[in-house]
Design an enzyme around this catalytic site. Structure first.
Site, short mmCIF file in Angstrom:
data_model
loop_
_atom_site.label_atom_id
_atom_site.label_comp_id
_atom_site.label_asym_id
_atom_site.label_seq_id
_atom_site.Cartn_x
_atom_site.Cartn_y
_atom_site.Cartn_z
N HIS A 57 0.83 -1.21 0.00
CA HIS A 57 0.00 0.00 0.00
C HIS A 57 0.86 1.26 0.00
O HIS A 57 0.55 2.24 -0.70
CB HIS A 57 -0.91 -0.02 1.23
CG HIS A 57 -1.73 1.20 1.40
ND1 HIS A 57 -1.58 2.05 2.48
CD2 HIS A 57 -2.71 1.75 0.64
CE1 HIS A 57 -2.43 3.05 2.37
NE2 HIS A 57 -3.13 2.90 1.28
N GLU A 60 2.11 1.93 -3.47
CA GLU A 60 1.04 2.51 -4.31
C GLU A 60 1.01 4.03 -4.18
O GLU A 60 0.91 4.76 -5.17
CB GLU A 60 -0.30 1.91 -3.92
CG GLU A 60 -1.49 2.51 -4.64
CD GLU A 60 -2.71 2.67 -3.75
OE1 GLU A 60 -3.26 3.79 -3.68
OE2 GLU A 60 -3.11 1.67 -3.12
N HIS A 61 1.12 4.53 -2.95
CA HIS A 61 1.17 5.98 -2.74
C HIS A 61 2.38 6.60 -3.43
O HIS A 61 2.28 7.65 -4.07
CB HIS A 61 1.24 6.29 -1.24
CG HIS A 61 -0.08 6.23 -0.54
ND1 HIS A 61 -0.60 7.30 0.17
CD2 HIS A 61 -1.00 5.24 -0.41
CE1 HIS A 61 -1.76 6.97 0.69
NE2 HIS A 61 -2.02 5.72 0.36
N GLU A 137 -4.09 8.31 7.43
CA GLU A 137 -5.12 7.49 6.78
C GLU A 137 -5.54 6.33 7.68
O GLU A 137 -6.73 6.03 7.81
CB GLU A 137 -4.59 6.97 5.44
CG GLU A 137 -5.57 6.11 4.67
CD GLU A 137 -4.98 5.53 3.39
OE1 GLU A 137 -5.72 4.82 2.68
OE2 GLU A 137 -3.79 5.79 3.10
#
Length: 448
Positions: A57, A60-61, A137
């Site tokens: 994840h 991905e950022h 987040e």
């Protein structure tokens, strides 16, 4: 290169395996002036270790933060100028970077997506800044009781297995994640044989292949034997592939167990979130069409048994429905409900009773026929979307399922009988269940 037309002559669905091992799969929709495209990486959070947790994840950022030829602002401006939409998603078994644009803008968007995926800087300073964003987040998700419920359910039933880990990992794991882990993750996973480029829209397959070739010409040709660049054999139909778990170039995945029992998560909320679940079906299970009918009949919409019983007849909950998670080698099937803490046990008992009734009593022909009609309509309406078709192509390719035309898939759904629904419900219901709840109630239990 080798190109196969996957759903018969004139179907518009083709797959080409490039020398780099990248698989390009497209569906041509000639009446559209737009195209939805996605780069799918055959790697998700379940492929991480304790050391690398959260790296999928996090990466991905980072791929939106600049490449050797584009700044983060230039990436954003290029996407904005196309007038479409773009985003990315990390799941437990894959990562996807996608965009929707006009066919005329497809060469620019294709080049940009591949530039991000293959040539991102993954800059250390940007990495440290984004670490704080991801921690925020995760904090936001921790404030959402529904997110907490589903993550608690996964953690409880899958235990220490990687499928039990949150996709984004924990705040503590992200705070400790080294920069070099992202570099290692990118080098090991973002390679030709583990990449799928899926596209659906007005562009031809041949033009899409040319654009992908131009953007990825610098990738090496894999030397290891057995990659998906191999030609289909006489015994293997042209549209078939090895199962996802058998592809070389990816760490072996091990199937999880399923823990039954009860977990009560104490949280000060107005509602009690409830999940009552059992092991479900893997992604490519032969009963998946029967499962879709059973799912819809029990808890797939406003006319479903759960909605009509729990909400309409008894007035115990605003939201109640089924859910399913399907992976390469495992699955979950369950019932979600949100209700007042005082009514929580009554809701659990009622949901369990409806599940048991379906498992023991054959549903009426007209009830199953109505569900099949609804499923047929929603399936065909959904497939008018190029995004839905792109996602369908990629998921079938990555899971190793055979390609079927939408009409063939609908025929499989329409062949489902009431007895098939009852028998599948009975097999699922016979398994030991798990009850996970989030809220202030402290004495909920599984029905006897």
């Amino acid at each position: 290169m080798h190109t196969v037309e996957l759903q018969g002559e004139g179907s518009g669905v083709k797959r080409t395996v490039l020398p780099s091992g990248i698989r390009v799969i497209t569906e041509t929709m000639p009446t559209l002036a737009s195209e939805t495209v996605g780069i799918w990486v055959d790697s998700g959070s379940r492929d991480e270790t304790d050391r690398t947790a959260g790296s999928t994840h996090f990466l991905e950022h980072m791929l939106f933060k600049g490449t050797r030829t584009r700044t983060a602002r230039q990436i954003a401006e290029t996407f904005d100028r196309t007038g479409g939409e773009s985003n990315a998603a990390t799941a437990k078994e894959y990562t996807c970077y996608y965009s929707r644009c006009l066919v005329d803008d497809l060469p620019v968007v294709t080049q940009l997506l591949w530039d991000m995926v293959l040539d991102s800087l993954i800059d250390p300073a940007e990495f440290e800044r984004e670490r704080g964003v991801i921690i925020e987040e995760l904090a936001m998700d921790a404030d959402d009781p529904t997110d907490v419920l589903y993550e608690s359910f996964d953690s409880f039933v899958f235990g220490d297995h990687p499928l039990g880990r949150p996709i984004g990992a924990t705040k503590e794991q992200i705070a400790a994640l080294p920069h070099e882990v992202l570099l290692e993750h990118h080098a090991a996973n973002y390679i030709g044989p583990r990449l799928v480029f899926a596209a659906a829209g007005g562009q031809s397959h041949e033009a899409v292949v040319e654009q992908v070739l131009a953007a990825t010409a610098h990738l090496p040709v894999p030397q290891a034997p057995g990659h998906t660049t191999e030609q289909p054999t006489a015994e293997a139909p042209a549209g078939s592939r090895p199962l996802a778990g058998s592809r070389p170039g990816r760490p072996e995945r091990t199937a999880p167990g399923f823990r039954s029992g009860t977990l009560l998560v104490d949280k000060e909320t107005e509602q009690q979130g409830i999940i009552l679940g059992v092991p479900g079906l893997p992604e490519a299970h032969p009963d998946r069409f029967t499962f879709s009918v059973m799912y819809s009949l029990l808890g797939g919409g406003m006319s479903s048994r759960l909605f009509q019983s729990v909400r309409e007849e008894h007035g115990l909950a605003y939201s109640v429905h089924c859910f399913a998670s399907r992976y390469q080698d495992a699955g979950q099937f369950g019932i979600y409900a949100g209700c007042s803490p005082a009514q929580a046990q009554a809701v659990v008992d009622l949901c369990a009773a409806e599940f048991a009734r379906l498992a023991t009593q054959t549903p009426a022909e007209d009830e199953v026929a109505a569900v099949i009609a609804q499923a047929s309509g929603s399936t065909m309406l959904g497939l008018e979307s190029s995004a839905a078709r792109m996602n369908r192509l990629a998921r079938l390719e990555m899971s190793g399922q055979p390609f079927e035309s939408p009409m063939d898939a609908l025929a499989r759904v329409r062949a489902v009988t009431p007895e098939m629904v009852r028998d599948l419900a009975a097999r699922l219901h016979a398994q030991d269940a798990a009850l996970v709840t989030v809220g202030p109630a402290k004495s909920l239990h599984l029905p006897d």
